[in-house]
Design an enzyme around this catalytic site. Structure first.
Site, PDB file in Angstrom:
ATOM      1  CG  ASN A   1      -0.185  -0.002   2.552  1.00 21.13           C
ATOM      2  OD1 ASN A   1       0.337  -1.175   3.067  1.00 21.13           O
ATOM      3  ND2 ASN A   1      -0.215   1.336   3.042  1.00 21.13           N
ATOM      4  CB  CYS A   2       1.045   4.382  -1.749  1.00 21.16           C
ATOM      5  SG  CYS A   2      -0.666   4.699  -2.570  1.00 21.16           S
ATOM      6  CB  ILE A   3       0.126   8.228   1.609  1.00 21.18           C
ATOM      7  CG1 ILE A   3       0.020   8.477   0.315  1.00 21.18           C
ATOM      8  CG2 ILE A   3       1.558   7.897   1.984  1.00 21.18           C
ATOM      9  CD1 ILE A   3       0.370  10.267   0.594  1.00 21.18           C
ATOM     10  CB  THR A   4      -4.227   7.359  -0.860  1.00 27.23           C
ATOM     11  OG1 THR A   4      -3.743   7.234  -2.250  1.00 27.23           O
ATOM     12  CG2 THR A   4      -4.002   8.733  -0.293  1.00 27.23           C
ATOM     13  NE  ARG A   5      -4.015   5.511  -6.306  1.00 27.06           N
ATOM     14  CZ  ARG A   5      -3.847   5.864  -7.591  1.00 27.06           C
ATOM     15  NH1 ARG A   5      -3.461   4.690  -8.240  1.00 27.06           N
ATOM     16  NH2 ARG A   5      -4.071   7.033  -8.200  1.00 27.06           N
TER      17      ARG A   5
END
Length: 490
Positions: free
Chosen positions: A434-438
């Protein structure tokens, strides 16, 4: 291709942000301690402070390529993972070591007799190689971070193999550059020889190519023709040696003078255009980046913080920028303004060079500067607005929109279960991060993905960038969902 360049441009923002303060420190340092530029002893407290500031700023400016290595390696890696930065560093060390003059002359002794080739490999540690190494590191991370090796090599599986692969790729790249780099460098030197006798027009072509080649590092080839004594010119060396045009066969200073109005006034004008055309919610960010870069350029002529801030985001605009340098160099040479630099074409060098014998009509920097400010401002503003260029402060708002996304359901376990079912279940998932939103999935069979099912979990959206990739926009609470899902995947 354009999206890739814009992604590269965004990745460069982090290392570029380190540079403006360094340029300002160096400018102040030169003012306090002229000896750092002109030579001589460093005496007295003020000069010692100035010397200290110059060295502090130079610590990063002189190692700018290394900043690009890490910045691009991390910035272009999925999830901005530091492993990409480590792989990029491995690539940089491999390429710059294999293509150092000591190594290449051992492998191919004949190169030692070729001055152009020796010059080329002497300039191998440049921003272009830094960016190239960053791209290699990030690409290797994105492709091989999930690699599974046999049990007897399992220690090197996953992220641990990325730097190794980047090193192997860099060996191949180095072998290619061993033959390509000196040829391209030599061609540019030949080009410099060809335009050296063309007067003001030749100086304009040189200034244009000097800026255009900045991203590749190949501008050093032309600089050595026009600034130093590679072919008997040496505009810079003769100027600072106290000579005049009567001592040489050209108008001394003509290959440096045109940079002053562009760097001191043109860049601030272009920076103002970028600030005024930035989106209202990003204007403060644009001011922080380009305004400080403009000050840096004016004071001491360090232009890279400004140039690398937009050259990959808007390459067409960078071409226009290089053309403007050519135009102003042509005008400057014809008007008879002459100044020189030992570092770069900022106010500090103008001040110190104005007293040298070859300096002439330095007062013209005022009308030339006003003209450069207005022209750069108007041209940049028109181009940015007309073609909707993604200069700093005008990037797409996708990330901001995702950050504001909210889950319709705060039961993270339930959300994770529904999303997992929607991507085809545990058996269909090969990797999750995951990244910061996905949430970012790698899947086996894209036909098993049910977007309606995923959206029923209350997520903000679903993106399918390729057959084997699914990205689920969750918002800033993505880490909680990812944690729950990782438990389910074990």
């Amino acid at each position: 291709m354009m999206k890739y360049l814009q992604k590269l441009g965004k990745a460069l923002m982090l290392p570029v942000a380190c540079l403006p303060i360094c340029g300002i420190l160096m400018g102040i340092g030169y003012l306090l301690c002229p000896a750092t530029m002109q030579g001589g002893d460093v005496t007295g407290v003020l000069q010692q402070i100035g010397f200290f500031l110059v060295k502090a700023g130079g610590a990063l400016i002189d190692n700018m390529a290394l900043l690009f290595v890490i910045g691009v390696g991390v910035g272009m890696s999925e999830d901005n993972d530091g492993t990409g930065g480590l792989a990029a560093l491995a690539s940089w060390l491999m390429i710059t070591s294999l293509l150092s003059t000591g190594v290449v002359t051992t492998i191919m002794p004949s190169i030692a007799e070729d001055e152009d080739a020796m010059l080329a490999f002497g300039k191998i540690a440049n921003p272009f190689i830094g960016i190239l190494s960053g791209v290699i590191g990030a690409t290797c991370y994105n492709k091989f971070k999930g690699t599974k090796l046999p049990d007897w090599l399992s220690f090197f599986s996953g992220k641990r193999c990325v730097a190794i692969i980047a090193g192997v790729v860099s060996i191949v790249v180095s072998a290619i550059l061993l033959f390509v780099w000196p040829v391209v460098f030599g061609l540019l030197i030949s080009l410099g020889n060809g335009i050296a006798g063309m007067g003001a027009f030749g100086a304009a072509i040189y200034a244009f190519l000097n800026r255009l080649l900045i991203p590749t590092g190949l501008h050093h080839a032309l600089n050595n023709v026009f600034w130093f004594d590679t072919i008997g010119l040496g505009d810079l060396t003769h100027f600072w040696a106290g000579e005049t045009s009567a001592d040489v066969s050209w108008s001394l200073g003509m290959y440096m003078s045109g940079f002053f109005p562009c760097m001191m006034f043109g860049i601030p004008g272009a920076a103002l255009a970028m600030i005024q055309t930035a989106k209202s919610n990003k204007r403060k960010v644009a001011i922080g980046l380009v305004a400080s870069a403009a000050v840096c350029s004016f004071v001491c002529g360090v232009t890279e913080p400004f140039e690398f801030g937009f050259m990959f985001l808007a390459p067409g605009l960078y071409l226009i920028y290089a053309i403007l340098y050519g135009i102003f160099t042509f005008i400057t040479v014809l008007l008879g303004f002459r100044a020189g630099f030992s570092f770069s074409a900022g106010a500090t060098d103008l001040l110190f060079s104005a007293s040298l014998p070859a300096a002439a009509n330095t007062w013209l920097i005022i009308p030339l500067g006003i003209a450069a400010f207005l022209v750069f401002y108007l041209v940049f503003r028109f181009a940015i607005v007309k073609f909707d260029l993604k200069t700093p402060g005008r990037e797409d708002d996708d990330l901001e929109a995702e950050k504001s996304a909210t889950l319709a359901n705060n039961d993270y376990t339930q959300v994770a279960a529904v999303v997992l079912e929607g991507v085809g279940g545990k058996a269909n998932v090969t990797s999750l991060d995951n990244c910061i939103t996905r949430l970012r999935f790698e899947i086996k069979d894209y036909t098993k993905v049910d977007e309606k099912k995923i959206k029923s979990a209350g997520v903000a959206g679903v993106i399918r960038p390729s057959k084997n990739a699914v990205q689920v926009i969750v918002g800033t609470k993505v880490q909680f969902v990812a944690d729950e899902m990782k438990k389910m995947l074990k």
